[in-house]
Write a protein that holds these residues in place. Sequence first.
Motif, PDB file in Angstrom:
ATOM      1  N   ASP A  82      28.522  33.396  41.014  1.00  0.00           N
ATOM      2  CA  ASP A  82      28.524  34.342  42.143  1.00  0.00           C
ATOM      3  C   ASP A  82      29.714  34.069  43.069  1.00  0.00           C
ATOM      4  N   LEU A  83      29.963  32.798  43.339  1.00  0.00           N
ATOM      5  CA  LEU A  83      31.072  32.420  44.223  1.00  0.00           C
ATOM      6  C   LEU A  83      32.412  32.796  43.599  1.00  0.00           C
ATOM      7  N   ASN A  84      32.511  32.649  42.275  1.00  0.00           N
ATOM      8  CA  ASN A  84      33.732  33.076  41.594  1.00  0.00           C
ATOM      9  C   ASN A  84      33.958  34.571  41.766  1.00  0.00           C
ATOM     10  N   TRP A  85      32.889  35.340  41.669  1.00  0.00           N
ATOM     11  CA  TRP A  85      33.006  36.785  41.858  1.00  0.00           C
ATOM     12  C   TRP A  85      33.458  37.125  43.280  1.00  0.00           C
ATOM     13  N   ILE A  86      32.900  36.431  44.251  1.00  0.00           N
ATOM     14  CA  ILE A  86      33.301  36.678  45.646  1.00  0.00           C
ATOM     15  C   ILE A  86      34.780  36.351  45.828  1.00  0.00           C
ATOM     16  N   TYR A  87      35.192  35.208  45.309  1.00  0.00           N
ATOM     17  CA  TYR A  87      36.592  34.796  45.421  1.00  0.00           C
ATOM     18  C   TYR A  87      37.516  35.823  44.752  1.00  0.00           C
ATOM     19  N   LEU A  88      37.148  36.258  43.558  1.00  0.00           N
ATOM     20  CA  LEU A  88      37.934  37.255  42.841  1.00  0.00           C
ATOM     21  C   LEU A  88      37.999  38.559  43.630  1.00  0.00           C
ATOM     22  N   ALA A  89      36.858  39.025  44.112  1.00  0.00           N
ATOM     23  CA  ALA A  89      36.818  40.281  44.867  1.00  0.00           C
ATOM     24  C   ALA A  89      37.662  40.192  46.134  1.00  0.00           C
ATOM     25  N   LYS A  90      37.522  39.111  46.869  1.00  0.00           N
ATOM     26  CA  LYS A  90      38.301  38.951  48.102  1.00  0.00           C
ATOM     27  C   LYS A  90      39.795  38.908  47.786  1.00  0.00           C
ATOM     28  N   SER A  91      40.172  38.156  46.785  1.00  0.00           N
ATOM     29  CA  SER A  91      41.589  38.030  46.428  1.00  0.00           C
ATOM     30  C   SER A  91      42.167  39.365  45.980  1.00  0.00           C
ATOM     31  N   LEU A  92      41.451  40.058  45.115  1.00  0.00           N
ATOM     32  CA  LEU A  92      41.948  41.338  44.619  1.00  0.00           C
ATOM     33  C   LEU A  92      41.975  42.405  45.713  1.00  0.00           C
ATOM     34  N   ARG A  93      41.012  42.365  46.618  1.00  0.00           N
ATOM     35  CA  ARG A  93      41.033  43.311  47.753  1.00  0.00           C
ATOM     36  C   ARG A  93      42.253  43.051  48.628  1.00  0.00           C
ATOM     37  N   HIS A  94      42.540  41.778  48.908  1.00  0.00           N
ATOM     38  CA  HIS A  94      43.713  41.456  49.728  1.00  0.00           C
ATOM     39  C   HIS A  94      45.007  41.863  49.030  1.00  0.00           C
ATOM     40  N   ALA A  95      44.997  41.887  47.710  1.00  0.00           N
ATOM     41  CA  ALA A  95      46.183  42.297  46.954  1.00  0.00           C
ATOM     42  C   ALA A  95      46.292  43.814  46.852  1.00  0.00           C
ATOM     43  N   GLY A  96      45.249  44.515  47.294  1.00  0.00           N
ATOM     44  CA  GLY A  96      45.312  45.971  47.327  1.00  0.00           C
ATOM     45  C   GLY A  96      44.448  46.702  46.321  1.00  0.00           C
ATOM     46  N   LEU A  97      43.693  45.983  45.506  1.00  0.00           N
ATOM     47  CA  LEU A  97      42.827  46.659  44.541  1.00  0.00           C
ATOM     48  C   LEU A  97      41.748  47.429  45.291  1.00  0.00           C
ATOM     49  N   SER A  98      41.486  48.620  44.849  1.00  0.00           N
ATOM     50  CA  SER A  98      40.495  49.461  45.524  1.00  0.00           C
ATOM     51  C   SER A  98      39.075  48.959  45.269  1.00  0.00           C
ATOM     52  N   VAL A  99      38.194  49.300  46.182  1.00  0.00           N
ATOM     53  CA  VAL A  99      36.777  48.960  46.016  1.00  0.00           C
ATOM     54  C   VAL A  99      36.244  49.609  44.739  1.00  0.00           C
ATOM     55  N   GLU A 100      36.704  50.819  44.458  1.00  0.00           N
ATOM     56  CA  GLU A 100      36.251  51.532  43.265  1.00  0.00           C
ATOM     57  C   GLU A 100      36.617  50.773  41.987  1.00  0.00           C
ATOM     58  N   SER A 101      37.845  50.226  41.947  1.00  0.00           N
ATOM     59  CA  SER A 101      38.271  49.461  40.772  1.00  0.00           C
ATOM     60  C   SER A 101      37.465  48.178  40.634  1.00  0.00           C
ATOM     61  N   LEU A 102      37.167  47.539  41.768  1.00  0.00           N
ATOM     62  CA  LEU A 102      36.342  46.331  41.727  1.00  0.00           C
ATOM     63  C   LEU A 102      34.940  46.644  41.227  1.00  0.00           C
ATOM     64  N   ILE A 103      34.406  47.759  41.660  1.00  0.00           N
ATOM     65  CA  ILE A 103      33.074  48.172  41.210  1.00  0.00           C
ATOM     66  C   ILE A 103      33.094  48.413  39.700  1.00  0.00           C
ATOM     67  N   GLU A 104      34.130  49.112  39.218  1.00  0.00           N
ATOM     68  CA  GLU A 104      34.249  49.367  37.781  1.00  0.00           C
ATOM     69  C   GLU A 104      34.332  48.053  37.009  1.00  0.00           C
ATOM     70  N   PHE A 105      35.129  47.111  37.512  1.00  0.00           N
ATOM     71  CA  PHE A 105      35.286  45.814  36.856  1.00  0.00           C
ATOM     72  C   PHE A 105      33.950  45.073  36.799  1.00  0.00           C
TER      73      PHE A 105
END
Length: 153
Positions: free
Chosen positions: A43-66
Motif C-alpha cells: 500500500d505504501l509503495n502505491w502511495i509513493y508511486l501515486a504521489k511521485s507520478l502526480r508531482h511529475a504531471g501524470l493525471s489522476v485518470e491515468s493513475l486510476i487506469e494504472f
Amino acid sequence: MNIKKAAEMFDLSIDTLRYYERVGVIPPVHRNTSGYRDYTTNDLNWIYLAKSLRHAGLSVESLIEFAQLAQLRETENVEDAQKQILSDQLEELDKKIAELHEVRELLVYKIETYDEHIAKFKADEMEPDKIEKLWEQKNRMFYLRWSSLHGLR
C-alpha cells in the motif's frame, strides 16, 4: 501502519489518502479487524508511486487506469498496458525536462548578460533595430553554456 502515520510519511493529508483510495488512484487498502486502514508495504509503495507520478504531471485518470489494471493482473494480462502507461509518462516527463532545460539556459543567459543590457539601456543605446531576438539566441546560449562547461570559453 495507520492512516495518520502513512499520511505523515509521505507528507500528504489524511483526506488525500482517503481520496486516492476512494477514486481508485491506489488499490483498496487492507483493513484490520476493527475496520481501520492498515497500510502494508505494498500500500505504501502505491502511495509513493501515486504521489511521485502526480508531482511529475501524470493525471489522476491515468493513475486510476494504472491501479485498475493492477487489480486485473490475476485474471488478465495487463503488464503491457501498465508498462505503456509508464512509458508514456516517461516520454512526457522527458519533454518537460527538455523544456525546463531550455528555460534554464535562457535564465542563465539573461543573468550573464543582465549588467551589459542595463548599461546599454541606461546609455540610451537600445535602438529598436538592435534589440536582440531572444528566440534566436537558443543555439548560441546552448553553445556558450556547453563551451563554458567544457573549458572552451
